[in-house]
Design an enzyme around this catalytic site. Structure first.
Site, PDB file in Angstrom:
ATOM      1  N   ASP A 248       0.819  -1.210   0.000  1.00 44.34           N
ATOM      2  CA  ASP A 248       0.000   0.000   0.000  1.00 44.34           C
ATOM      3  C   ASP A 248       0.858   1.268   0.000  1.00 44.34           C
ATOM      4  OD1 ASP A 248      -1.270  -2.314   1.143  1.00 44.34           O
ATOM      5  OD2 ASP A 248      -2.917  -1.058   1.808  1.00 44.34           O
ATOM      6  N   HIS A 250      -1.134   4.502  -0.478  1.00 39.41           N
ATOM      7  CA  HIS A 250      -2.167   5.365   0.122  1.00 39.41           C
ATOM      8  C   HIS A 250      -1.857   6.851   0.015  1.00 39.41           C
ATOM      9  CE1 HIS A 250      -5.227   2.726   1.624  1.00 39.41           C
ATOM     10  NE2 HIS A 250      -4.359   1.932   2.208  1.00 39.41           N
ATOM     11  N   ASP A 277      -4.056  -0.341  -3.389  1.00 39.32           N
ATOM     12  CA  ASP A 277      -4.237   0.773  -2.453  1.00 39.32           C
ATOM     13  C   ASP A 277      -3.230   1.887  -2.733  1.00 39.32           C
ATOM     14  OD1 ASP A 277      -6.314  -0.624  -1.376  1.00 39.32           O
ATOM     15  OD2 ASP A 277      -5.600  -0.575   0.684  1.00 39.32           O
ATOM     16  N   ASP A 280      -6.289   7.220  -1.597  1.00 43.54           N
ATOM     17  CA  ASP A 280      -7.053   7.395  -0.354  1.00 43.54           C
ATOM     18  C   ASP A 280      -6.119   7.594   0.835  1.00 43.54           C
ATOM     19  OD1 ASP A 280      -9.608   7.363  -1.387  1.00 43.54           O
ATOM     20  OD2 ASP A 280      -9.911   5.214  -1.075  1.00 43.54           O
ATOM     21  N   ARG A 281      -6.697   8.173   1.896  1.00 53.16           N
ATOM     22  CA  ARG A 281      -5.993   8.467   3.146  1.00 53.16           C
ATOM     23  C   ARG A 281      -4.990   9.598   2.951  1.00 53.16           C
ATOM     24  NH1 ARG A 281      -8.984   6.301   7.210  1.00 53.16           N
ATOM     25  NH2 ARG A 281      -9.121   4.052   7.136  1.00 53.16           N
ATOM     26  N   ASN A 309      -8.469  -2.872  -2.312  1.00 53.36           N
ATOM     27  CA  ASN A 309      -9.846  -2.556  -1.922  1.00 53.36           C
ATOM     28  C   ASN A 309     -10.136  -1.050  -1.969  1.00 53.36           C
ATOM     29  OD1 ASN A 309      -8.048  -2.640   0.509  1.00 53.36           O
ATOM     30  ND2 ASN A 309      -9.876  -1.875   1.535  1.00 53.36           N
ATOM     31  N   HIS A 310      -9.089  -0.226  -1.985  1.00 50.51           N
ATOM     32  CA  HIS A 310      -9.306   1.220  -2.079  1.00 50.51           C
ATOM     33  C   HIS A 310      -9.355   1.718  -3.520  1.00 50.51           C
ATOM     34  CE1 HIS A 310      -9.454   3.002   1.987  1.00 50.51           C
ATOM     35  NE2 HIS A 310      -8.930   1.842   2.315  1.00 50.51           N
ATOM     36  N   HIS A 358      -3.807  -8.388  -3.327  1.00 55.60           N
ATOM     37  CA  HIS A 358      -3.850  -7.348  -2.295  1.00 55.60           C
ATOM     38  C   HIS A 358      -4.310  -7.889  -0.956  1.00 55.60           C
ATOM     39  CE1 HIS A 358      -4.110  -3.370  -0.563  1.00 55.60           C
ATOM     40  NE2 HIS A 358      -5.303  -3.688  -0.103  1.00 55.60           N
ATOM     41  N   ARG A 406     -12.581  -7.048   9.506  1.00 55.73           N
ATOM     42  CA  ARG A 406     -12.977  -5.859   8.748  1.00 55.73           C
ATOM     43  C   ARG A 406     -14.464  -5.829   8.428  1.00 55.73           C
ATOM     44  NH1 ARG A 406      -8.150  -3.758   6.417  1.00 55.73           N
ATOM     45  NH2 ARG A 406      -6.411  -5.217   6.530  1.00 55.73           N
ATOM     46  N   HIS A 433      -2.333  -4.835   2.353  1.00 59.11           N
ATOM     47  CA  HIS A 433      -3.642  -4.631   2.992  1.00 59.11           C
ATOM     48  C   HIS A 433      -3.592  -4.330   4.486  1.00 59.11           C
ATOM     49  CE1 HIS A 433      -7.966  -4.837   2.916  1.00 59.11           C
ATOM     50  NE2 HIS A 433      -8.104  -6.045   3.428  1.00 59.11           N
TER      51      HIS A 433
END
Length: 505
Positions: A248, A250, A277, A280-281, A309-310, A358, A406, A433
């Site tokens: 990730d 991010h 990923d 995001d964030r 997943n993002h 991922h 999750r 992840h």
């Protein structure tokens, strides 16, 4: 701490009058709750969870302990566990308002907006003067109305099948002269080169924006490339070549630059796989994704991108990417990103021996590589099935399977990994992840490896990032960890939905 020392510590911190009025287990529970609260304030969420768990073990009937642990689970992105604890806190005390806040937040993170709305309505009814709850209720209502509207217009097949590209005249952009005052990187004849990408990274480093003419051209070309890409991509790494797997990112663009500084710029002799990923964030997701897309176009046969997943609509709407794209470009461009993300491959097979995805493995046995190849990925991730598991699942230390922490996907044990590897003649799997303190973790007798490449995740976690080096003639992973680097004073989640998931009470 052994029981004797633990009890002495608790006793020393409590007054004699307290001891006379409460059982010792109750006092211990209060001690662990206070300890958990301090860990939480120090951003040590895993430690906070441990302390709240001890509080619950000593007094399982106190709703606030479950509420506090739910909050810590939310911070750790364990939304399934957070939801379960919130439910328990409300079961113990139906008037415990924070429990409804926690449950609403968990449901939001899981994309269950109507359930979240119901809880906010309860909070506002209970606390009509709570401005924070009223704001969250209004924001949640907006989301629900937006979803309802999107579903309504989707009834029209012509709108349902219409591509976001239909709103963009790419040929007009190609001949546009509107960039007269633009001094940033350019490319001629629609040919993207490594020189352009290097200039682009420097341009972004100086917090400048790529002109929309070139941004849309990159998106058009990556869209055409990914349409031809299979769901499971096979990678052949030659015996004398280094290959790197990153987890990730991010939106942490400056840490991405640091990876290239440490490990070298991608090229024919220095291949990379970024394992989902990307966005995001972090608040430099646009810079990250255009850099990665540019490198993919320059080196299509040695630079690879997997879907996380993002790379999905719900996540992007909640965690900042939608807001960032709209701020730096337009809503139309965000819609194009959504279509492109649907085309990203779900996993990669290196030298027929190492499978990289991922999330993780599956909720059922006997899944084959051919099953994965057959997955229809051009859609938003479903809530169950192979695609969901590849993007969302996590490993656990114990054998078997269990419900996901999750709330999406599953958790799988070492026996599940062993069976899958044996059935498909694989050596091991690599996945991402999850935040890991050293940037990586080796589990399941060395057969399941996690790599996470965003150091000091969200500027709060204090973790290292890591990447993995392998060579074609020796698939033994070599781990390189690194610290976060400085970035401009723009906080993570700066473009996120105004509806803060965690500012709950």
């Amino acid at each position: 701490m052994n029981n004797s020392n633990e009890n002495d510590t608790v006793t020393s911190m409590l007054s004699k009058s307290s001891l006379e009025n409460k059982s010792f287990d109750t006092l211990k529970a209060e001690f662990y709750k206070d300890q958990g609260n301090q860990y939480f304030k120090d951003l040590k969420y895993s430690k906070a969870i441990e302390s709240y768990t001890l509080a619950i073990e000593n007094n399982p009937n106190e709703s606030s302990y479950y509420g506090n642990r739910s909050f810590a689970y939310l911070k750790s992105e364990f939304y399934g566990y957070a939801l379960s604890d919130a439910d328990k806190s409300i079961e113990l005390d139906p008037k415990y308002v924070k429990g409804y806040y926690r449950r609403a937040s968990a449901n939001l993170a899981l994309g269950k907006f109507k359930l979240a709305l119901k809880d906010y309505e309860f909070v506002v009814k209970t606390r009509p003067n709570d401005k924070d709850a009223l704001q969250k209720l209004k924001e949640c209502e907006k989301i629900c109305k937006k979803i309802a509207f999107q579903r309504a217009i989707a009834i029209d097949d012509s709108l349902l099948n219409k591509s976001a590209w239909d709103q963009i005249d790419i040929e007009a952009l190609r001949i546009s002269n509107t960039e007269a005052d633009y001094t940033g990187p350019k490319f001629d004849s629609n040919k993207i080169t490594i020189e352009f990408v290097m200039e682009l990274m420097e341009h972004y480093k100086q917090q400048k924006v790529l002109h929309k003419k070139y941004a849309y051209e990159i998106l058009f070309q990556i869209h055409e490339t990914l349409k031809k890409t299979p769901t499971l991509v096979e990678i052949d790494v030659a015996s004398n070549k280094k290959f790197t797997i990153c987890g990730d990112i991010h939106g942490q663009f400056y840490d991405l630059l640091n990876i290239f500084k440490i490990n070298g710029i991608p090229g024919e002799q220095n291949g990379y796989l970024f394992n989902g990923d990307f966005v995001d964030r972090g608040s430099f997701s646009v810079e990250v994704i255009f850099t990665l897309f540019g490198l993919k176009l320059v080196y299509p046969d040695c630079f690879f991108l997997a879907r996380g997943n993002h790379e999905s609509l719900n996540m992007n709407q909640m965690y900042g990417f939608e807001g960032e794209v709209k701020s730096k470009y337009s809503p139309q461009m965000f819609n194009i990103f959504t279509e492109i993300f649907n085309l990203l491959p779900l996993c990669h097979l290196i030298n027929s021996k190492v499978l990289v995805m991922h999330g993780g493995l599956f909720s059922k046995d006997d899944v084959t590589l051919q099953d994965i190849r057959s997955v229809n990925r051009n859609r938003q991730p479903p809530e169950e099935g192979l695609m969901c598991d590849l993007m969302w699942s996590d490993p656990q230390y114990t054998d078997g399977r269990s419900s996901s922490k999750r709330g999406v996907g599953i958790q799988f044990g070492p026996d599940i990994t062993k069976k899958f590897l044996e059935k498909n003649s694989l050596d091991y799997i690599i996945r991402s992840h999850e935040v890991k303190q050293e940037g990586y973790e080796i589990m399941h007798d060395g057969k399941c490896i996690t790599v996470f490449s965003a150091p000091n995740y969200c500027d709060t976690m204090g973790n290292k990032g890591a990447f993995i080096n392998i060579k074609g003639d020796d698939l033994t992973p070599k781990f390189i960890s690194y610290e976060a680097v400085d970035h401009p004073k723009i906080k993570p989640m700066a473009y996120a939905n105004s509806f803060s998931l965690f500012g709950l009470s």
